[in-house]
Structures are given as C-alpha cells and as structure tokens.
Design a protein around this motif. Structure first.
Motif, PDB file in Angstrom:
ATOM      1  N   THR B 101       0.827  -1.199   0.000  1.00 14.53           N
ATOM      2  CA  THR B 101       0.000   0.000   0.000  1.00 14.53           C
ATOM      3  C   THR B 101       0.862   1.249   0.000  1.00 14.53           C
ATOM      4  O   THR B 101       1.861   1.335   0.705  1.00 14.53           O
ATOM      5  CB  THR B 101      -0.894   0.055   1.267  1.00 14.53           C
ATOM      6  N   THR B 102       0.452   2.212  -0.781  1.00 14.23           N
ATOM      7  CA  THR B 102       1.099   3.513  -0.719  1.00 14.23           C
ATOM      8  C   THR B 102       0.015   4.532  -0.446  1.00 14.23           C
ATOM      9  O   THR B 102      -1.153   4.305  -0.719  1.00 14.23           O
ATOM     10  CB  THR B 102       1.782   3.881  -2.049  1.00 14.23           C
ATOM     11  N   LYS B 103       0.430   5.660   0.144  1.00 15.37           N
ATOM     12  CA  LYS B 103      -0.581   6.700   0.332  1.00 15.37           C
ATOM     13  C   LYS B 103      -0.322   7.850  -0.623  1.00 15.37           C
ATOM     14  O   LYS B 103       0.769   7.984  -1.181  1.00 15.37           O
ATOM     15  CB  LYS B 103      -0.610   7.170   1.788  1.00 15.37           C
ATOM     16  N   SER B 104      -1.350   8.645  -0.784  1.00 15.50           N
ATOM     17  CA  SER B 104      -1.263   9.746  -1.733  1.00 15.50           C
ATOM     18  C   SER B 104      -0.232  10.763  -1.257  1.00 15.50           C
ATOM     19  O   SER B 104      -0.033  10.973  -0.063  1.00 15.50           O
ATOM     20  CB  SER B 104      -2.640  10.389  -1.869  1.00 15.50           C
ATOM     21  N   LEU B 105       0.391  11.395  -2.239  1.00 12.74           N
ATOM     22  CA  LEU B 105       1.399  12.401  -1.953  1.00 12.74           C
ATOM     23  C   LEU B 105       0.840  13.532  -1.102  1.00 12.74           C
ATOM     24  O   LEU B 105       1.524  14.100  -0.258  1.00 12.74           O
ATOM     25  CB  LEU B 105       1.888  12.952  -3.292  1.00 12.74           C
ATOM     26  N   ASN B 106      -0.446  13.836  -1.318  1.00 18.39           N
ATOM     27  CA  ASN B 106      -1.056  14.944  -0.588  1.00 18.39           C
ATOM     28  C   ASN B 106      -1.198  14.649   0.895  1.00 18.39           C
ATOM     29  O   ASN B 106      -1.513  15.526   1.684  1.00 18.39           O
ATOM     30  CB  ASN B 106      -2.426  15.277  -1.185  1.00 18.39           C
ATOM     31  N   GLU B 107      -1.000  13.385   1.276  1.00 20.36           N
ATOM     32  CA  GLU B 107      -1.093  13.054   2.694  1.00 20.36           C
ATOM     33  C   GLU B 107       0.267  13.107   3.378  1.00 20.36           C
ATOM     34  O   GLU B 107       0.366  12.955   4.579  1.00 20.36           O
ATOM     35  CB  GLU B 107      -1.680  11.642   2.859  1.00 20.36           C
ATOM     36  N   THR B 108       1.346  13.273   2.619  1.00 19.30           N
ATOM     37  CA  THR B 108       2.657  13.334   3.251  1.00 19.30           C
ATOM     38  C   THR B 108       2.828  14.676   3.933  1.00 19.30           C
ATOM     39  O   THR B 108       2.180  15.652   3.571  1.00 19.30           O
ATOM     40  CB  THR B 108       3.796  13.159   2.225  1.00 19.30           C
ATOM     41  N   LYS B 109       3.702  14.691   4.925  1.00 23.31           N
ATOM     42  CA  LYS B 109       3.877  15.908   5.714  1.00 23.31           C
ATOM     43  C   LYS B 109       4.291  17.083   4.847  1.00 23.31           C
ATOM     44  O   LYS B 109       3.895  18.214   5.079  1.00 23.31           O
ATOM     45  CB  LYS B 109       4.943  15.682   6.788  1.00 23.31           C
ATOM     46  N   PHE B 110       5.117  16.796   3.853  1.00 24.90           N
ATOM     47  CA  PHE B 110       5.633  17.887   3.027  1.00 24.90           C
ATOM     48  C   PHE B 110       4.508  18.580   2.268  1.00 24.90           C
ATOM     49  O   PHE B 110       4.486  19.793   2.140  1.00 24.90           O
ATOM     50  CB  PHE B 110       6.684  17.355   2.043  1.00 24.90           C
ATOM     51  N   TYR B 111       3.548  17.800   1.757  1.00 27.51           N
ATOM     52  CA  TYR B 111       2.499  18.406   0.932  1.00 27.51           C
ATOM     53  C   TYR B 111       1.219  18.716   1.710  1.00 27.51           C
ATOM     54  O   TYR B 111       0.428  19.552   1.289  1.00 27.51           O
ATOM     55  CB  TYR B 111       2.174  17.498  -0.251  1.00 27.51           C
ATOM     56  N   ALA B 112       0.975  18.021   2.844  1.00 27.79           N
ATOM     57  CA  ALA B 112      -0.324  18.120   3.519  1.00 27.79           C
ATOM     58  C   ALA B 112      -0.695  19.549   3.891  1.00 27.79           C
ATOM     59  O   ALA B 112      -1.838  19.957   3.745  1.00 27.79           O
ATOM     60  CB  ALA B 112      -0.339  17.226   4.752  1.00 27.79           C
ATOM     61  N   LYS B 113       0.255  20.324   4.386  1.00 27.46           N
ATOM     62  CA  LYS B 113      -0.084  21.673   4.840  1.00 27.46           C
ATOM     63  C   LYS B 113       0.083  22.721   3.747  1.00 27.46           C
ATOM     64  O   LYS B 113      -0.095  23.900   3.989  1.00 27.46           O
ATOM     65  CB  LYS B 113       0.790  22.041   6.040  1.00 27.46           C
ATOM     66  N   GLN B 114       0.437  22.269   2.561  1.00 28.84           N
ATOM     67  CA  GLN B 114       0.620  23.234   1.492  1.00 28.84           C
ATOM     68  C   GLN B 114      -0.691  23.503   0.773  1.00 28.84           C
ATOM     69  O   GLN B 114      -1.599  22.684   0.764  1.00 28.84           O
ATOM     70  CB  GLN B 114       1.626  22.699   0.461  1.00 28.84           C
TER      71      GLN B 114
END
Lengths: 126, 596
Positions: B101-114
């Motif tokens: 399983t992989t999660k969406s990039l938008n859920e990673t810390k780097f992108y989540a708050k952007q």
C-alpha cells in the motif's frame, strides 16, 4: 483565438490526456493482469482497449491499471473490476473486443457481463 | 490515448542531477519494450521536493519515485510500466504504508499543509505544451476578462482580492493597476519582474519553468486593465531553462492568437517580449529594471515620479513580480472573495517559500499566509537534520532579517515579519542551526550587497563597504564595543539616505542580528570568542588528552603537519601551524578534537 467556444474545444480535447494525473482516488478500478503469463496470453491489447474505450466514453472516475499474477494463469488475460461497496468482478480469457463490451455494459450501464466472468467459464469448462 | 503518464521533473534542481538523461533513457527503454504508444513521458516543472531529486511520478497509480538514477530506469520500465509492479525501493519513503500500500502524496507531511495557487500547475503539466495549460482552465480567465468585464471591473476585482506584490514589498497590486490606468497616454506597458536575485530564492524561476503560460495570461489581463498593448518580461540570463520555456510559451500563445492582435475578437491587442538581464541584483529594483530594458546601464532613478505615471520609456507602466502574476488568473476565475478566504486579513492568499540551509526537505513550498514559521520549518521542512537545533531563520535575503527561535510561532505575513524586524522579501527562507554565527551571517549578506551596490549613491556605495569592514574586524576579534555602536549608527544612516530599495534595506541583516543576538557580537568583542565556533580567527582546535587514543589518524590527515604525538599516546595540535580546516575533527573517531 476568436471565441470562448474555440478555447473550450481545445480544453475538452486536451483534458483527456491530463485527466489521468488526477485520478489517484478513482471510484472504479480496472486491473488488468500484466504478469508474464498475462502478457503471453495477450493482456497488452486488452489493457490498451480498456484505456481507449474508457477515454472515449469519458469515464472520469475510472482508473485503468495493471496488476500482477493472481494465480489462475490458465484463465489469462484476467481483468478485475473493483467498485467500492460492490463485489469484485473477475473477467477471464479477455480479448480487446470483450474489453469494449465490458466498458459499455458494465462500466457505463452497470450490467456485469456474466458470460465473461470466471464463474461462467469455470462451469462451462466442466 | 496513453494509459500511463510518467512525469519527470525538468526544473533546474533536478536537471542538474541528470533528469535530462533519465528522460532520454526512459524514452529509449519504453521504445525497446514497445510501449511508446501506451506510455507518455512528460517533462514538467518543479515538484517542490528538490532535496529528493530527481523526481519521477507515474500515473494513474501516482507512484512518487525519488532520487532516481539513469541505472534505475530499465527496472522502472520493465517492472512498473510493463507489468504494473511498483518499484517500492525507489518510492518516497513517506508514501509507503506497507509492502502493498502507498498513500497519496497529498497526505505526506511535506504536501499536507501546502496550498498551491501560484504553483498549481508546476509538476502537473508539460510547460512546453499550451494545450495542457488550456486543459487546466488556462486562458479562461483572459477570455472571461475580454468578453465579460470592463477594465474597471478587472481593477476592482484585484482591489477586492487584496492581492499584494509577491516580490517583497507587498504593495497592493490592484492599487498599482488603478494608478497606471488613471494616467492617459498613447502607449502604456505591462511588465514582469523575473529578475530574481536574492541568494537562496528560486520560486520565480520555478513558476516560469513549470507554468510559463500563467504569467503570460496574467500580463495580458494587466495590459487590458491599464490599457497597455505591449509587455516585457525582464529575466536574468542565468535562468536558461526558464528563458527557453518562456520563449516557447510566447510562440505558442501567438500561434493560438492568445497574444497578438484582436484577442478573442475583442479588439484588444497585446504582445510580450523577453528582455534578458545580465544578473545585476540592483536590476530587480523597479526603476533600475526599466532603465535596463531601455538599453541603458541598470541604475535606479529617483521616485517620484512612480512608474505608474512615468515608467518604461517615460510611459505609464505596471511592473509586477512573477509569483504575483501567477495568482491572477485564479483570482479572476474564482473571484476576489475566494482569494480573501485564504490567508490572513491583511495578507490574503498564499506565499511560496524557497526552503534552504540547515533543513531536511530543501525545496519549494506554498502555504497560506498566516502559517507559522514552526509549521513551515518543522512539519513541511522536516526540521533541522543531523540532531542539530533550530537557531534562526533568515527571510528576505540580503534585504531581510533573522527570525530567532523564540519567535518561531509567529504567523508569517507581510506585517508580522516587518514588526519583528525582518521582511517577506521574495520568499527565500534560510534555516540556521546552532553552528551558525550570526555576525558571520550578517557579514555574508553585506559582502553580497557591497558587490551588488550599483554605486550611484554614496550612502550605499561607501556605507555598505564601511559596514563590511567593521563586521570583518569584529569576526577577527579586533573589534571594540564602540565599533558595535558605530555599526548600528551607520546602519540607520544608510537606511535613511540611500536612493533605492537596495541601499535602504542593505543594513537589515545587521540590524536584525544586532536586535536578537547582540550578546554574540559582544562575545566576539569582549571575550574574543565566537559562541557558534564559526569564525576561524577566534576558534582554536584542541585535542583532549583523556579521550585521545593515539591512533595517529588526525596527524596523518592534517594537511599542514600541525599535529604531533607518538602512537598510543595523546596527540597535540600546534595552534601556530594550524589552519583550522577541521579535518582532524572530522576524522577523529573518539570525539577527542574540540573547538574552543
């Protein structure tokens, strides 16, 4: 560029090629078995037929992708259709022509093409 | 119809780590496997996570590969693109949940708050294809403006949105347009400032590399609003990829009739040309920039008259920054209220920051105004690496100042940063840890401004030189307390008497470090000690006899033979011979070498 309609026409045409980059959370997933056994049995034209037909029909929330071998190599090319909240449908011994029908009957109109499913084929083989 | 899209970052960062060769190899391998009609390889702009470059994203799965090498390409093609098996070892580790399983990039810390407005198309579209921009509602804002709105309505929308100049000073864009529109003239100009000069800032470059059409579209909108028919983009020649893609974009827009005569059959004419700058920092100042476009030596001139009245070639001119322009099509399409709902009351919208220095995720981030520095540094940036602690962040480049760790919870917007003695600047954000000496940092920025001062006015030309000399004296341990007072006095003198923004802001790095780190300055002067251990003249290397095992590793690596001692006995450094290169400290396995 003379009118908004002209711009809209270019937009709609170009949309199809960009859409794929936003569909990571698609509703329905079509998984085509693309392990060595699948490819040998002719999975690649099946995959391409799905991609083209889905694009032609403009099915925005359907994602077509590959998967590995699920262990029923004698039934390849195998295609699985997964829709959240519904039972997974497994189509076997697929061809490009069958793929077109699956898109039209199953994905567009919601009618599973029973005769192509593993259930029908396993019984028929007996 | 392609079943899969492979997006490879073609920004300057990834290009310098071989993304061009990766694209070539991909095309070669895809052809060899007979997949060239099924898989589309696209060179995009910057994804933002430059620290992990070269970056590759494969759709429809959305698999995010990082630090890809040319050698990895055959595996990606035969495993992923042909058989659909994601190459897990190359995935950005944060996106891996478990084996399958992989999660969406938008859920990673780097992108989540952007939140991406200016960068919304960077890393998504092929910047060299106008159709892909149009697919993302490109040029729809220009169409709307030309067919449905009057110039006054466009200006009113900009005023209502509260958009402020992203180049640094934060002047309301709508107001700028209103002034230029109010001055009648036979010719007006709408120009773009792409002369990004702050060390460590690269957001404008990334927008131009990743989404050049958004800037062209916005310039045409500005032209319509103020009554200009010609635009110039002033961009530095050091940005070859951006220049190339801009030219391609201009050519394609002309071909589609989105630039040129009678756009959308509205009777409105607008065209854009590129002017290359030679890299002088002062040419980022608006009057110097326009003087340079006119073909003269790039020197600032006295304001008023402001460019809105007498700008380029003496005609009314609007000059906006790249990032400012990149916001405008979205504001037109989604409305001023939508834009106002993002960010803070006085600084609506988002801001792009270029994260650099002592931070894990070096790269480009876009966050809503009002996000705290802590969120940017710790959550998005991944914090300070190698177990060091956050000491300060420098914003605004050579015109800005330092934000100390004690103010890390400050929400970032134009007014807050000014209040704490820094400024937004173009958005460079350099993170520093406890090994950074604040006097040394001030000296670094002053060296830059001394080099880049154009020399037209004395306070800047001579004043910054004197500042640098005093700073140099302090870092050598020869300063006095009077020098610190003199330094401060000179800073205010330069601020008040310089002709343009370069000189008026040049002392900011000194003033802000003096404000928060005066004790460090005083330690250099009174104790002849550099608390951070960064100033070479004030630091000596010593070997702690108790810890030294006499392995001779340091002595063998010392380039000047300053270390002596017998095997299995404590070694000694001759401080007279020592050049303070630090090799002994790096080599010692027992942490016996210390800086004092």
């Amino acid at each position: 560029m003379k009118s908004l309609a002209e711009l809209q026409a270019i937009r709609d045409k170009a949309r199809a090629s960009v859409n794929i980059r936003e569909n990571a959370e698609a509703e329905t997933r079509v998984l085509v078995g693309m392990a060595t056994c699948g490819i040998a049995a002719g999975a690649r034209p099946v995959l391409n037929a799905f991609v083209e037909e889905v694009a032609k029909r403009g099915l925005q929330d359907t994602m077509v992708t590959q998967t590995g071998c699920i262990g029923i190599c004698q039934y390849e090319p195998v295609v699985e259709v997964i829709t959240p909240g519904k039972e997974k449908v497994t189509y076997v011994k697929m061809t490009a022509e069958k793929a077109v029908r699956v898109v039209n009957d199953h994905l567009v109109n919601g009618n599973v093409v029973t005769e192509y499913t593993i259930g029908a084929n396993a019984i028929g083989a007996k | 119809m392609f079943r899969s899209n492979v997006l490879v970052c073609g920004g300057t960062g990834c290009t310098s780590s071989n993304s061009e060769q990766i694209i070539d190899k991909l095309n070669e391998e895809i052809k060899a496997q007979g997949l060239d009609k099924e898989v589309n390889v696209i060179r995009t702009g910057c994804f933002g996570l430059c620290a992990l470059g070269p970056i590759m994203v494969v759709y429809p799965e959305g698999a995010f590969y990082s630090r890809v090498t040319v050698e990895d390409v055959p595996e990606i093609v035969s495993e992923h693109l042909l058989k659909g098996r994601i190459v897990t070892r190359l995935l950005y580790q944060e996106t891996v949940v478990d084996d399958n399983t992989t999660k969406s990039l938008n859920e990673t810390k780097f992108y989540a708050k952007q939140m991406r407005i200016a960068l919304r198309n960077c890393g998504v579209i092929n910047p060299e294809l106008i159709d892909e921009y149009i697919a993302q509602d490109g040029y729809a804002a220009l169409g709307k403006v030309l067919t449905e709105m009057t110039p006054q309505q466009v200006i009113q929308t900009m005023l209502d949105s509260g958009l402020r100049g992203r180049g640094g000073a934060g002047f309301p864009t709508g107001l700028k347009w209103k002034f230029a529109a109010a001055n009648p003239a036979d010719q007006k100009y709408a120009c773009c400032n792409a002369d990004e000069g702050d060390p460590g800032a690269f957001m404008d470059r990334s927008v131009l590399e990743g989404d050049p059409h958004s800037v062209l579209e916005a310039m045409a909108i500005a032209g319509y609003a103020i009554g200009a028919t010609q635009g110039y983009i002033y961009i530095r020649a050091e940005y070859p990829i951006a220049v190339k893609r801009l030219q391609i974009a201009i050519d394609q827009a002309r071909e589609y009739g989105l630039l040129g005569k009678n756009i959308f059959d509205s009777g409105f004419d607008f065209d854009i040309d590129i002017r290359l700058g030679a890299g002088a920092f002062v040419c980022g100042e608006e009057t110097a920039l326009m003087t340079s476009i006119e073909g003269k030596r790039g020197e600032p001139r006295v304001r008023p008259p402001f460019p809105a009245l007498k700008g380029l070639f003496g005609k009314p001119t609007v000059l906006n920054n790249v990032e400012t322009y990149a916001n405008i099509p979205q504001i037109i399409l989604k409305g001023a209220d939508w834009f106002r709902s993002i960010g803070t009351e006085k600084s609506p919208g988002t801001k792009v920051f270029a994260l650099g220095g002592k931070i894990t995720n070096t790269g480009l981030v876009e966050v809503p105004m009002g996000t705290t520095l802590r969120e940017v540094v710790e959550d998005i940036g991944g914090g300070v690496p190698d177990g060091h602690t956050f000491k300060a962040a420098q914003t605004g480049g050579p015109s800005g100042g330092c934000i100390p760790a004690s103010l890390i919870d400050t929400p970032i917007d134009y007014d807050n940063l000014i209040a704490i003695g820094s400024m937004m600047g173009s958005g460079g954000l350099i993170v520093m840890d406890e090994t950074t000496c604040m006097v040394d940092i001030a000296k670094f920025f002053l060296e830059f401004t001394v080099d880049e001062s154009c020399g037209k006015c004395t306070p800047c030309r001579v004043g910054t030189k004197r500042l640098l000399e005093i700073l140099d004296k302090i870092t050598r341990g020869n300063g006095t307390l009077e020098d610190i007072d003199k330094l401060e006095e000179l800073c205010y003198y330069i601020k008040e008497n310089s002709l343009c923004g370069l000189g008026q802001t040049a002392p900011n790095p000194v003033l802000s470090t003096l404000k928060y780190y005066r004790d460090e300055y005083e330690a250099h002067v009174t104790e002849h000690r550099c608390p951070a251990g960064a100033c070479k003249a004030l630091t000596n290397f010593h070997i702690e006899a108790a810890k030294c095992k006499g392995c001779t590793l340091c002595a063998r690596n010392c380039p000047v033979g300053a270390i002596s001692g017998k095997v299995k006995e404590a070694h000694v450094i001759d401080t007279e011979k020592c050049i303070k290169c630090g090799v002994c400290m790096e080599k010692c396995k027992f942490n016996a070498v210390v800086k004092k």
